[in-house]
Structures are given as C-alpha cells and as structure tokens.
Design an enzyme around this catalytic site. Sequence first.
Site, PDB file in Angstrom:
ATOM      1  N   GLU A   1       0.840  -1.211   0.000  1.00  0.00           N
ATOM      2  CA  GLU A   1       0.000   0.000   0.000  1.00  0.00           C
ATOM      3  C   GLU A   1       0.873   1.259   0.000  1.00  0.00           C
ATOM      4  OE1 GLU A   1      -4.023  -0.651   2.160  1.00  0.00           O
ATOM      5  OE2 GLU A   1      -2.531  -1.647   3.415  1.00  0.00           O
TER       6      GLU A   1
ATOM      7  N   GLU B   1      -3.229  -9.927   3.936  1.00  0.00           N
ATOM      8  CA  GLU B   1      -4.428  -9.571   4.702  1.00  0.00           C
ATOM      9  C   GLU B   1      -5.508 -10.635   4.551  1.00  0.00           C
ATOM     10  OE1 GLU B   1      -2.677  -7.519   2.822  1.00  0.00           O
ATOM     11  OE2 GLU B   1      -2.659  -5.492   3.629  1.00  0.00           O
TER      12      GLU B   1
HETATM   13  C1  1HE Z   1       7.012  -8.882  11.730  1.00  0.00           C
HETATM   14  C2  1HE Z   1       6.302  -8.675  10.541  1.00  0.00           C
HETATM   15  C3  1HE Z   1       5.095  -7.936  10.615  1.00  0.00           C
HETATM   16  C4  1HE Z   1       8.059  -9.812  10.068  1.00  0.00           C
HETATM   17  N1  1HE Z   1       4.710  -7.487  11.819  1.00  0.00           N
HETATM   18  N2  1HE Z   1       6.579  -8.415  12.901  1.00  0.00           N
HETATM   19  N3  1HE Z   1       2.218  -8.584   6.906  1.00  0.00           N
HETATM   20  C5  1HE Z   1       2.420  -9.909   6.815  1.00  0.00           C
HETATM   21  O1  1HE Z   1       1.546 -10.732   7.074  1.00  0.00           O
HETATM   22  C6  1HE Z   1       3.816 -10.335   6.426  1.00  0.00           C
HETATM   23  C7  1HE Z   1       4.456 -11.107   7.577  1.00  0.00           C
HETATM   24  N4  1HE Z   1       5.868 -11.316   7.345  1.00  0.00           N
HETATM   25  C8  1HE Z   1       6.358 -12.314   6.562  1.00  0.00           C
HETATM   26  O2  1HE Z   1       5.639 -13.008   5.866  1.00  0.00           O
HETATM   27  C9  1HE Z   1       7.847 -12.509   6.575  1.00  0.00           C
HETATM   28  O3  1HE Z   1       8.362 -11.924   7.751  1.00  0.00           O
HETATM   29  C10 1HE Z   1       8.590 -11.885   5.352  1.00  0.00           C
HETATM   30  C11 1HE Z   1       8.265 -12.691   4.085  1.00  0.00           C
HETATM   31  C12 1HE Z   1       8.238 -10.429   5.149  1.00  0.00           C
HETATM   32  C13 1HE Z   1      10.123 -11.953   5.618  1.00  0.00           C
HETATM   33  O4  1HE Z   1      10.511 -13.278   5.937  1.00  0.00           O
HETATM   34  P1  1HE Z   1      11.910 -13.514   6.710  1.00  0.00           P
HETATM   35  O5  1HE Z   1      12.088 -15.018   6.799  1.00  0.00           O
HETATM   36  O6  1HE Z   1      12.969 -12.711   6.087  1.00  0.00           O
HETATM   37  O7  1HE Z   1      11.715 -12.903   8.194  1.00  0.00           O
HETATM   38  P2  1HE Z   1      10.936 -13.503   9.455  1.00  0.00           P
HETATM   39  O8  1HE Z   1      11.808 -14.498  10.157  1.00  0.00           O
HETATM   40  O9  1HE Z   1       9.554 -13.956   9.100  1.00  0.00           O
HETATM   41  O10 1HE Z   1      10.755 -12.215  10.363  1.00  0.00           O
HETATM   42  C14 1HE Z   1      11.842 -11.607  11.059  1.00  0.00           C
HETATM   43  C15 1HE Z   1      11.263 -10.894  12.264  1.00  0.00           C
HETATM   44  O11 1HE Z   1      10.393  -9.855  11.828  1.00  0.00           O
HETATM   45  C16 1HE Z   1      10.397 -11.811  13.132  1.00  0.00           C
HETATM   46  O12 1HE Z   1      10.497 -11.352  14.463  1.00  0.00           O
HETATM   47  P3  1HE Z   1      11.484 -12.102  15.538  1.00  0.00           P
HETATM   48  O13 1HE Z   1      11.341 -11.302  16.773  1.00  0.00           O
HETATM   49  O14 1HE Z   1      10.959 -13.505  15.622  1.00  0.00           O
HETATM   50  O15 1HE Z   1      12.874 -12.043  14.915  1.00  0.00           O
HETATM   51  C17 1HE Z   1       8.993 -11.519  12.632  1.00  0.00           C
HETATM   52  O16 1HE Z   1       7.990 -11.784  13.612  1.00  0.00           O
HETATM   53  C18 1HE Z   1       9.091 -10.040  12.369  1.00  0.00           C
HETATM   54  N5  1HE Z   1       8.091  -9.597  11.403  1.00  0.00           N
HETATM   55  N6  1HE Z   1       6.978  -9.264   9.518  1.00  0.00           N
HETATM   56  C19 1HE Z   1       5.428  -7.726  12.922  1.00  0.00           C
HETATM   57  N7  1HE Z   1       4.364  -7.653   9.540  1.00  0.00           N
HETATM   58  C20 1HE Z   1      -3.107  -0.727   6.881  1.00  0.00           C
HETATM   59  S1  1HE Z   1      -3.542  -2.295   6.978  1.00  0.00           S
HETATM   60  C21 1HE Z   1      -2.239  -3.238   6.391  1.00  0.00           C
HETATM   61  C22 1HE Z   1      -2.473  -4.659   6.759  1.00  0.00           C
HETATM   62  C23 1HE Z   1      -1.255  -5.500   6.562  1.00  0.00           C
HETATM   63  O17 1HE Z   1      -0.209  -5.037   6.191  1.00  0.00           O
HETATM   64  S2  1HE Z   1      -1.461  -7.156   6.909  1.00  0.00           S
HETATM   65  C24 1HE Z   1      -0.012  -7.901   6.348  1.00  0.00           C
HETATM   66  C25 1HE Z   1       1.025  -7.978   7.407  1.00  0.00           C
END
Ligand code: 1HE
Length: 258
Positions: free
Chosen positions: A112, A132
């Site tokens: 977005e 989402e």
């Molecule tokens: C996060 C987030 C996040 C990572 N919020 N903490 N967005 C999503 O559903 C996408 C979620 N993220 C992923 O699918 C993956 O993290 C990625 C593909 C982006 C990257 O993968 P990777 O393997 O490089 O990283 P990871 O191991 O998944 O994440 C590293 C850390 O970042 C980990 O935290 P840690 O404390 O365990 O190291 C994750 O929890 C953290 N992390 N993404 C919070 N999004 C206005 S409305 C909009 C609505 C939306 O955007 S919904 C979609 C949200």
Amino acid sequence: MTTHPDLQLDIDGDLAVVRLNRPAKRNALSDGLVLAVRDAFQTLPATVRAAVLAGAGDHFCAGLDLSELKERDAGAGLHHSRMWHAALEQVQYGPVPVIAALHGAVVGGGLELAAACHIRVADDTTFYALPEGARGIFVGGGGAVRIPRLIGAARMADMMMTGRVYQAEEGERAGFAQYLVPAGTAFDRAVEIARRVAQNAPLTNYALMHALPRIAEQPADQGFLTEALMAAIAQSAPEAKQRVRDFLEGRAAKIGKS
Ligand code: 1HE
C-alpha cells in the site's frame, strides 16, 4: 525532520532519501513509523525537488506491524485506517514526486505504501503479496483504492482470496513497478530517476502529481477542461517559456539524448 528511530531521512542537495530502518522486523510499520512517514513528507525542506523511499535490510516492507494488531471496535478500526490514509496521502499528494526503491517483500501495508509513490523501481528479488486475506482482515492503508489502479481489481481480489504472490518479473508485467532492475540496484536506479525528475519544471511535476491522477478519474468532459486549465497554467510559467526557447535555439537535449 524525523525523530523516529525507525525512519532515516537524508537530504542530499535537492533530493530526500527516506528509509524505513527497522530491518530486524522487516520494516514492519508500527503506528509510530506510519506517523513518522507522514511527518517526514509533510516537513520536507522547500529545497527538496524529489524523494526516494527505500527499506533497509533484505526487504522493502513487511506491512502492518502485526504485533500491534489488537482487538479494535469498529470505530477504532476506522480511525486506524484513516490514520494510514492521512500518512500515505502525504506521500502521494505531498510536496515532491516519490520514487520507491523496492526489493524483497513488498507486502500488505508495504505494498500500500509503495502504491502511494509515483514511480516504483523493483529489483529481481522483489515479491508482492497481500497477506491480509490470509490474516482474516482487509487492506486499510488505501490499497483498495490505489492497487486496482495499478493492476486491476480482478488481480487484487485473486491475490487476497488465494494468497497469490507475484514475483518481480510478472509483477512488473502486471503493473506493480515501472522499472525492473538487477538484484541490489533498485536504490541506485531510483536515485538516478529521482535526480532526473528533480530537474523538471516544478509546475510540470505538480501537474503530474496532483492533476493527472484526478483527471484520469474524471468524466471525459470534465477531464478535458481540467487538462486545459492545467496546461494553460503550466505553459505560462517563465520556466516553461525558457525551456521552449532553449529547444528552439538548440540548447536543449533532443528526445532520447541526455
Ligand atoms: C514482523 C512482521 C510484521 C516480520 N509485523 N513483525 N504482513 C504480513 O503478514 C507479512 C508477515 N511477514 C512475513 O511473511 C515474513 O516476515 C517476510 C516474508 C516479510 C520476511 O521473511 P523472513 O524469513 O525474512 O523474516 P521472518 O523471520 O519472518 O521475520 C523476522 C522478524 O520480523 C520476526 O520477528 P522475531 O522477533 O521472531 O525475529 C517476525 O515476527 C518479524 N516480522 N513481519 C510484525 N508484519 C493498513 S492495513 C495493512 C495490513 C497489513 O499489512 S497485513 C499484512 C502484514
């Protein structure tokens, strides 16, 4: 200027570089970071003529910070979404054109945010998704308005219903990005493009940012009139007259030659 620890703002001459700087969390957008993006674009120095928006680490942006996703009643959810709208409005309709440098994840609210920029440069590692759908929520950062204008409502519905991920090349074909470049080069290319955009007459950039998207949404008869008004204003600027004189007197570059 920004004081948020997860947002870096550098001014280099007439260029601003705004960088999401929370790589450990894949640049997930906390409420504070969303507001910092708003403030950064709202308070750019008047000397800035173009901006690059990028993300630190291996990903552009993982979207909404899911750790902040809490139970909200309908009213609070409405205001949260409107807060994103206000912030991304500052990107799209702020003072200067914004070139997004994309790599890795451009997902959810990250997509977005990218969609609010004027030009998107993606490298080969880029992928686009709207998780989402899988998280049981809906876009709330303007994606329902901006993303169909890039790729069409049918593709967006497919992404949200099925979790489909677009990789860089098919993403560029679908319309997410205007440029596709080798891995690791999106930022440099975005800077190069931003430097070129910064040289345009300010009224031309203003027309492209503020008039063109509105004209494109107007009924044709209104659009023609808005176009004529914008054309008259742009051509009456002294800078426009000078640029036309430069061409006629052989001082301006020809098309395709810089
Ligand atoms: C996060 C987030 C996040 C990572 N919020 N903490 N967005 C999503 O559903 C996408 C979620 N993220 C992923 O699918 C993956 O993290 C990625 C593909 C982006 C990257 O993968 P990777 O393997 O490089 O990283 P990871 O191991 O998944 O994440 C590293 C850390 O970042 C980990 O935290 P840690 O404390 O365990 O190291 C994750 O929890 C953290 N992390 N993404 C919070 N999004 C206005 S409305 C909009 C609505 C939306 O955007 S919904 C979609 C949200």
